[in-house]
Design a protein around this motif. Structure first.
Motif, PDB file in Angstrom:
ATOM      1  N   PRO A 102       0.799  -1.228   0.000  1.00 10.64           N
ATOM      2  CA  PRO A 102       0.000   0.000   0.000  1.00 10.64           C
ATOM      3  C   PRO A 102       0.835   1.283   0.000  1.00 10.64           C
ATOM      4  O   PRO A 102       0.500   2.244  -0.703  1.00 10.64           O
ATOM      5  N   GLY A 103       1.918   1.298   0.768  1.00 16.08           N
ATOM      6  CA  GLY A 103       2.757   2.497   0.800  1.00 16.08           C
ATOM      7  C   GLY A 103       3.357   2.816  -0.558  1.00 16.08           C
ATOM      8  O   GLY A 103       3.456   3.974  -0.959  1.00 16.08           O
ATOM      9  N   MET A 104       3.738   1.765  -1.288  1.00 14.42           N
ATOM     10  CA  MET A 104       4.303   1.954  -2.630  1.00 14.42           C
ATOM     11  C   MET A 104       3.241   2.488  -3.591  1.00 14.42           C
ATOM     12  O   MET A 104       3.559   3.176  -4.558  1.00 14.42           O
ATOM     13  N   THR A 105       1.975   2.163  -3.319  1.00 13.34           N
ATOM     14  CA  THR A 105       0.885   2.661  -4.164  1.00 13.34           C
ATOM     15  C   THR A 105       0.850   4.175  -4.133  1.00 13.34           C
ATOM     16  O   THR A 105       0.641   4.820  -5.154  1.00 13.34           O
ATOM     17  N   ARG A 106       1.081   4.742  -2.960  1.00 10.87           N
ATOM     18  CA  ARG A 106       1.097   6.213  -2.854  1.00 10.87           C
ATOM     19  C   ARG A 106       2.247   6.809  -3.663  1.00 10.87           C
ATOM     20  O   ARG A 106       2.149   7.932  -4.146  1.00 10.87           O
ATOM     21  N   VAL A 107       3.313   6.074  -3.816  1.00  8.21           N
ATOM     22  CA  VAL A 107       4.419   6.534  -4.667  1.00  8.21           C
ATOM     23  C   VAL A 107       4.014   6.392  -6.128  1.00  8.21           C
ATOM     24  O   VAL A 107       4.203   7.315  -6.928  1.00  8.21           O
ATOM     25  N   LEU A 108       3.408   5.258  -6.493  1.00 13.04           N
ATOM     26  CA  LEU A 108       3.007   5.010  -7.882  1.00 13.04           C
ATOM     27  C   LEU A 108       2.006   6.040  -8.413  1.00 13.04           C
ATOM     28  O   LEU A 108       2.016   6.353  -9.591  1.00 13.04           O
ATOM     29  N   ILE A 109       1.135   6.552  -7.542  1.00 16.22           N
ATOM     30  CA  ILE A 109       0.155   7.544  -8.007  1.00 16.22           C
ATOM     31  C   ILE A 109       0.649   8.973  -7.798  1.00 16.22           C
ATOM     32  O   ILE A 109      -0.039   9.921  -8.157  1.00 16.22           O
ATOM     33  N   GLY A 110       1.822   9.118  -7.210  1.00 21.30           N
ATOM     34  CA  GLY A 110       2.402  10.445  -7.034  1.00 21.30           C
ATOM     35  C   GLY A 110       1.966  11.156  -5.770  1.00 21.30           C
ATOM     36  O   GLY A 110       2.443  12.247  -5.477  1.00 21.30           O
ATOM     37  N   ASP A 111       1.062  10.573  -4.996  1.00 29.51           N
ATOM     38  CA  ASP A 111       0.591  11.181  -3.744  1.00 29.51           C
ATOM     39  C   ASP A 111       1.742  11.517  -2.804  1.00 29.51           C
ATOM     40  O   ASP A 111       1.784  12.603  -2.238  1.00 29.51           O
ATOM     41  N   ALA A 112       2.635  10.578  -2.640  1.00 33.00           N
ATOM     42  CA  ALA A 112       3.735  10.742  -1.697  1.00 33.00           C
ATOM     43  C   ALA A 112       4.777  11.737  -2.196  1.00 33.00           C
ATOM     44  O   ALA A 112       5.626  12.185  -1.428  1.00 33.00           O
ATOM     45  N   LEU A 113       4.696  12.095  -3.463  1.00 35.85           N
ATOM     46  CA  LEU A 113       5.738  12.924  -4.075  1.00 35.85           C
ATOM     47  C   LEU A 113       5.329  14.380  -4.244  1.00 35.85           C
ATOM     48  O   LEU A 113       6.085  15.175  -4.794  1.00 35.85           O
ATOM     49  N   VAL A 114       4.130  14.745  -3.770  1.00 32.91           N
ATOM     50  CA  VAL A 114       3.569  16.068  -4.026  1.00 32.91           C
ATOM     51  C   VAL A 114       4.493  17.197  -3.616  1.00 32.91           C
ATOM     52  O   VAL A 114       4.696  18.132  -4.362  1.00 32.91           O
ATOM     53  N   HIS A 115       5.073  17.136  -2.450  1.00 32.53           N
ATOM     54  CA  HIS A 115       5.926  18.237  -1.977  1.00 32.53           C
ATOM     55  C   HIS A 115       7.410  17.897  -2.086  1.00 32.53           C
ATOM     56  O   HIS A 115       8.240  18.502  -1.417  1.00 32.53           O
TER      57      HIS A 115
END
Length: 194
Positions: A102-115
């Motif tokens: 699940p944590g990698m999913t946030r990277v795959l959709i760009g959520d974790a990369l916003v800032h």
């Protein structure tokens, strides 16, 4: 001291695993190096002995994702003779990867990369482009009609996967990304028979 007994690369892996675990919390806060260091039980300086910046930590996660996904895609295309079965297996693998990470999913959709550094989002965009190119290549061999439609169909299939990733992340990881995939694929892939 605990850090002295570690094998080379072990702390680096622990940092990446902890970052991924923090990303999979249903309502994540912006992850700071201070919060990451506290979760691991080390100083921020200890983090920077292994990574020059937080962006490098995210790059480490992206490298893991790339190696895993493209390693599996290579195995699928090598071991699966039918191009249609390759497409189905690739899509299933992409959705299962998200469900298991699940944590990698946030990277795959760009959520974790916003800032974070914009080069990280560019790298994820390139990953998406590579997956789409692989799907397009498989679809070219599925038959005359699908060959003609390989580019738009590959894009539609990738958009479906990315949309499922988004739903999974936005639901706090409660909505499984792979639900009714078989039915959806049978409709999409059979819509344009050879």
């Amino acid at each position: 001291m605990e850090g002295e007994a570690r094998k080379p690369g072990e702390r680096r892996l622990q940092i990446l695993q902890t970052l991924a675990a923090m990303l999979q919390e249903p309502q994540p806060e912006k992850i700071t190096t201070a919060a990451l260091a506290a979760r691991i039980g080390v100083s921020e300086a200890a983090l920077y002995r292994h990574f020059a910046s937080k962006a490098q930590m995210y790059e480490g996660l992206i490298e893991f994702i790339e190696q895993t996904l493209f390693g599996l895609i290579t195995r699928i295309t090598t071991d699966t003779p039918s191009p249609a079965a390759q497409v189905e297996a690739i899509l299933s693998m992409l959705l299962n990867f998200a469900a298991k990470n699940p944590g990698m999913t946030r990277v795959l959709i760009g959520d974790a990369l916003v800032h974070e550094n914009e080069r990280l989002q560019k790298r994820i965009n390139q990953l998406h482009d590579r997956v789409e190119a692989q799907l397009r290549q498989c679809l070219r061999f599925c038959g005359d009609k699908q060959s003609e439609l390989s580019a738009p169909l590959a894009n539609l299939l990738l958009c479906t996967v990315v949309g499922r990733w988004h739903q999974f992340a936005k639901s706090g990881f409660t909505r499984p990304p792979g639900g009714d995939l078989d039915l959806l694929l049978s409709r999409l892939l059979d819509a344009h028979p050879a």
